[in-house]
Design an enzyme around this catalytic site. Structure first.
Site, PDB file in Angstrom:
ATOM      1  N   LEU A   1       0.954  -1.154   0.207  1.00 38.60           N
ATOM      2  CA  LEU A   1      -0.051  -0.057   0.033  1.00 38.60           C
ATOM      3  C   LEU A   1       0.874   1.192   0.030  1.00 38.60           C
ATOM      4  O   LEU A   1       1.604   1.685   1.024  1.00 38.60           O
ATOM      5  CB  LEU A   1      -0.906   0.000   1.383  1.00 38.60           C
ATOM      6  CG  LEU A   1      -1.747  -1.232   1.531  1.00 38.60           C
ATOM      7  CD1 LEU A   1      -2.511  -1.150   2.756  1.00 38.60           C
ATOM      8  CD2 LEU A   1      -2.553  -1.569   0.252  1.00 38.60           C
TER       9      LEU A   1
ATOM     10  N   VAL B   1       9.659   5.470  -0.521  1.00 38.79           N
ATOM     11  CA  VAL B   1       9.747   4.195   0.090  1.00 38.79           C
ATOM     12  C   VAL B   1       8.976   2.998  -0.467  1.00 38.79           C
ATOM     13  O   VAL B   1       9.734   1.793  -0.678  1.00 38.79           O
ATOM     14  CB  VAL B   1       9.293   4.419   1.790  1.00 38.79           C
ATOM     15  CG1 VAL B   1       9.484   2.903   2.201  1.00 38.79           C
ATOM     16  CG2 VAL B   1       9.898   5.256   2.520  1.00 38.79           C
ATOM     17  N   GLY B   2       7.753   3.245  -0.812  1.00 40.86           N
ATOM     18  CA  GLY B   2       7.208   1.892  -1.452  1.00 40.86           C
ATOM     19  C   GLY B   2       7.623   1.592  -2.810  1.00 40.86           C
ATOM     20  O   GLY B   2       7.994   0.436  -3.028  1.00 40.86           O
ATOM     21  N   SER B   3       8.244   2.526  -3.585  1.00 42.06           N
ATOM     22  CA  SER B   3       8.749   1.983  -4.929  1.00 42.06           C
ATOM     23  C   SER B   3      10.207   1.430  -4.475  1.00 42.06           C
ATOM     24  O   SER B   3      10.551   0.474  -5.352  1.00 42.06           O
ATOM     25  CB  SER B   3       9.265   3.247  -5.765  1.00 42.06           C
ATOM     26  OG  SER B   3       9.919   4.187  -4.947  1.00 42.06           O
TER      27      SER B   3
ATOM     28  N   ARG C   1      -2.675   6.060  -5.021  1.00 36.86           N
ATOM     29  CA  ARG C   1      -3.868   6.979  -5.066  1.00 36.86           C
ATOM     30  C   ARG C   1      -4.220   7.357  -6.387  1.00 36.86           C
ATOM     31  O   ARG C   1      -5.345   7.476  -6.876  1.00 36.86           O
ATOM     32  CB  ARG C   1      -3.602   8.340  -4.345  1.00 36.86           C
ATOM     33  CG  ARG C   1      -3.360   8.067  -2.746  1.00 36.86           C
ATOM     34  CD  ARG C   1      -3.253   9.599  -2.238  1.00 36.86           C
ATOM     35  NE  ARG C   1      -3.268   9.173  -0.856  1.00 36.86           N
ATOM     36  CZ  ARG C   1      -2.242   9.037   0.062  1.00 36.86           C
ATOM     37  NH1 ARG C   1      -0.862   9.266  -0.403  1.00 36.86           N
ATOM     38  NH2 ARG C   1      -2.486   9.229   1.402  1.00 36.86           N
TER      39      ARG C   1
ATOM     40  N   ILE D   1      18.015   2.260  11.010  1.00 37.86           N
ATOM     41  CA  ILE D   1      18.590   1.882  12.115  1.00 37.86           C
ATOM     42  C   ILE D   1      17.771   0.649  12.996  1.00 37.86           C
ATOM     43  O   ILE D   1      16.558   0.886  13.412  1.00 37.86           O
ATOM     44  CB  ILE D   1      18.740   2.936  13.321  1.00 37.86           C
ATOM     45  CG1 ILE D   1      19.503   4.076  12.287  1.00 37.86           C
ATOM     46  CG2 ILE D   1      19.658   2.750  14.368  1.00 37.86           C
ATOM     47  CD1 ILE D   1      19.445   5.633  13.200  1.00 37.86           C
TER      48      ILE D   1
ATOM     49  N   ASP E   1       6.896  14.957  14.523  1.00 33.87           N
ATOM     50  CA  ASP E   1       7.596  13.687  13.840  1.00 33.87           C
ATOM     51  C   ASP E   1       8.290  12.858  15.036  1.00 33.87           C
ATOM     52  O   ASP E   1       8.128  11.610  15.334  1.00 33.87           O
ATOM     53  CB  ASP E   1       8.377  13.824  12.688  1.00 33.87           C
ATOM     54  CG  ASP E   1       9.314  12.678  12.313  1.00 33.87           C
ATOM     55  OD1 ASP E   1       8.499  12.083  11.176  1.00 33.87           O
ATOM     56  OD2 ASP E   1      10.423  12.645  12.717  1.00 33.87           O
TER      57      ASP E   1
ATOM     58  N   LYS F   1       7.533   9.300  17.618  1.00 34.25           N
ATOM     59  CA  LYS F   1       8.504   8.221  17.569  1.00 34.25           C
ATOM     60  C   LYS F   1       9.103   8.108  19.178  1.00 34.25           C
ATOM     61  O   LYS F   1       9.063   6.986  19.412  1.00 34.25           O
ATOM     62  CB  LYS F   1       9.823   8.706  16.756  1.00 34.25           C
ATOM     63  CG  LYS F   1       9.675   8.657  15.342  1.00 34.25           C
ATOM     64  CD  LYS F   1      10.848   9.463  14.550  1.00 34.25           C
ATOM     65  CE  LYS F   1      10.460   9.388  13.068  1.00 34.25           C
ATOM     66  NZ  LYS F   1      11.567   9.871  12.343  1.00 34.25           N
TER      67      LYS F   1
ATOM     68  N   GLY G   1      14.915   8.479   4.292  1.00 32.88           N
ATOM     69  CA  GLY G   1      15.055   8.161   2.797  1.00 32.88           C
ATOM     70  C   GLY G   1      14.460   6.818   2.177  1.00 32.88           C
ATOM     71  O   GLY G   1      14.172   6.193   3.197  1.00 32.88           O
TER      72      GLY G   1
END
Length: 431
Positions: free
Chosen positions: A10, A15-17, A46, A136, A201, A205, A307
């Site tokens: 999804l 990142v997905g690619s 989308r 990490i 962000d 975390k 990244g």
């Protein structure tokens, strides 16, 4: 031969690619490590029609709900981000008995308990190494490697954008706006950098880390949050004069009251840390997390925190673990919230402070200011004063005090006739 395990992806952004590319190019290695073939069976996006190099066009669909509901899907990877539709899609996956790998820190920091409960009910896995600090390895060591130890403190730089900005301010003398502009030009900061620079962000975390480290449910709303937008070149210079550097820190710690009752706090804010501390040397857009435990002692985890490729690495690591569990007919560790410790407010946090005041350059002002600190139980460590044309800059560094006591001190100072303004307040950590 084990049957092929099928994966629904999804999201197909940065990142997905990368996840899709690695799954395709490393299919043989993944099969050998898992003990069964693994196949990318569909990619929900989308908007269709965009070029997505390395992703077979026949796998693309805009029907995420339909993809998740397919009977042949074994694992769902969610890298969409945000609360909805990610939450509904993950819950739908669990209802179908599918395991989930997610990189969604915002969702986990708000709905983590509900998602874990749904996974447990379905007998499925919920893994999310990629939600904190990119490549990490951090979630798994806290959740598994240190499962037999007692973690007392987690202190870290978990946002690469803000670390890049503060590092530039420190090394080049740039102001905040100039450093943010460079971060944006280099792709470290989004067009709207609010989530990073205002600490949202990092706070998400911190909630995830605190929950795992202390076996207590901690949500984003429990985390005190302060961003870096008010950090000035003067703050950076003051830190240097103290042998420190300014970092945006996520701090999760366990403490005891006078009755021996344990509680925890979670906070995100800029702070001065000594150059001798391992986190002081973390430069650019890198992340690092310092963990303190009873038996293991001090551990530090360091590497690229964001990244496409680094985050995809963490996603694929979770995918291998989840698929191995599928092959073994088992599930991995779920939520551990047995401790149910109280999450204290920021007022109870004890630390040192660096307070910069603009005052009238008159005899007796320093004594009056010192009296205000003393009346609120805040002990002064050092004072530095510099006069200029009838005004003066007064920098006070305190001993350890509660946040409530410092706040009351500053509130009174703001009403003082000879205090023209409170230029900045910054905590001093890591000593």
């Amino acid at each position: 031969m084990m049957r092929t395990l099928k994966v629904a992806l999804l999201g197909c952004g940065v990142v997905g690619s990368e996840v899709a590319r690695i799954m395709t190019t490393h299919a043989a290695d993944l099969e050998a490590r898992i003990g069964a073939p693994v196949e990318l069976a569909g990619v929900a996006v989308r908007r269709a029609g965009r070029p997505r190099p390395g992703v077979p066009e026949h796998l693309i669909t805009t029907d995420a709900e339909g993809l998740v509901a397919r009977d042949d899907i074994d694992v769902v990877i969610e890298v969409v981000g945000g609360i909805e539709p990610a939450r509904s899609l993950i819950l739908s996956a669990f209802e179908g008995g599918k395991s989930v790998v997610s990189a969604n820190k915002a969702l986990l920091a708000v709905e983590g308990a509900a998602l874990h409960a749904a996974a447990a009910k379905a007998g499925a896995d919920l893994y999310y190494e990629a939600a904190v600090a990119g490549a990490i390895p951090l979630i798994r060591p806290l959740r598994e490697s240190l499962a037999g130890d007692k973690v007392n403190r987690v202190l870290g730089i978990v946002n690469g954008t803000t670390n890049f900005i503060l590092d530039k301010m420190d090394t080049t003398g740039a102001g905040y706006s100039e450093a943010l502009e460079e971060a944006t030009a280099l792709g470290y900061a989004e067009a709207d950098p609010t989530a990073d620079v205002e600490g949202f962000d990092a706070a998400a975390k911190a909630a995830i880390l605190a929950g795992i480290a202390f076996h207590t449910r901690v949500v984003a709303a429990d985390v005190f949050r302060e961003g870096i937008t008010e950090v000035t070149a003067a703050d950076i210079a003051s830190a240097k004069a103290m042998g420190c550097v300014v970092k945006l820190l996520a701090i999760c710690e366990r403490s005891k009251d006078e009755n021996g009752e344990e509680s925890v706090t979670a906070r995100v804010h800029p702070a001065m840390i000594p150059l001798s501390h391992p986190l002081a040397s973390v430069r650019g857009a890198y992340n690092a997390v310092f963990v303190e435990a009873d038996a293991a002692g001090q551990l530090m985890f360091y590497g690229p925190g964001a990244g496409g490729a680094p985050t995809a690495s963490a996603v694929l690591g979770d995918l291998v673990a989840v698929c191995r569990n599928k092959v073994a007919g088992a599930t991995g560790p779920g939520e551990s919230a047995y401790a149910q410790l109280t999450v204290n407010p920021m007022d109870d946090v004890v630390t040192r402070y660096h307070v910069s005041l603009d005052v009238a350059d008159k005899a007796g002002v320093l004594a009056q200011v010192a009296t205000v600190f003393a009346e609120h139980g805040v002990s002064i460590d050092t004072v530095r004063q510099q006069g200029r044309d009838g005004d003066a800059s007064l920098v006070v560094v305190t001993h350890r005090a509660t946040d409530a006591a410092l706040s009351a001190t500053v509130a009174e100072l703001r009403t003082h006739d000879h205090v023209r303004g409170v230029a900045s307040i910054m905590r001093v950590e890591g000593e």
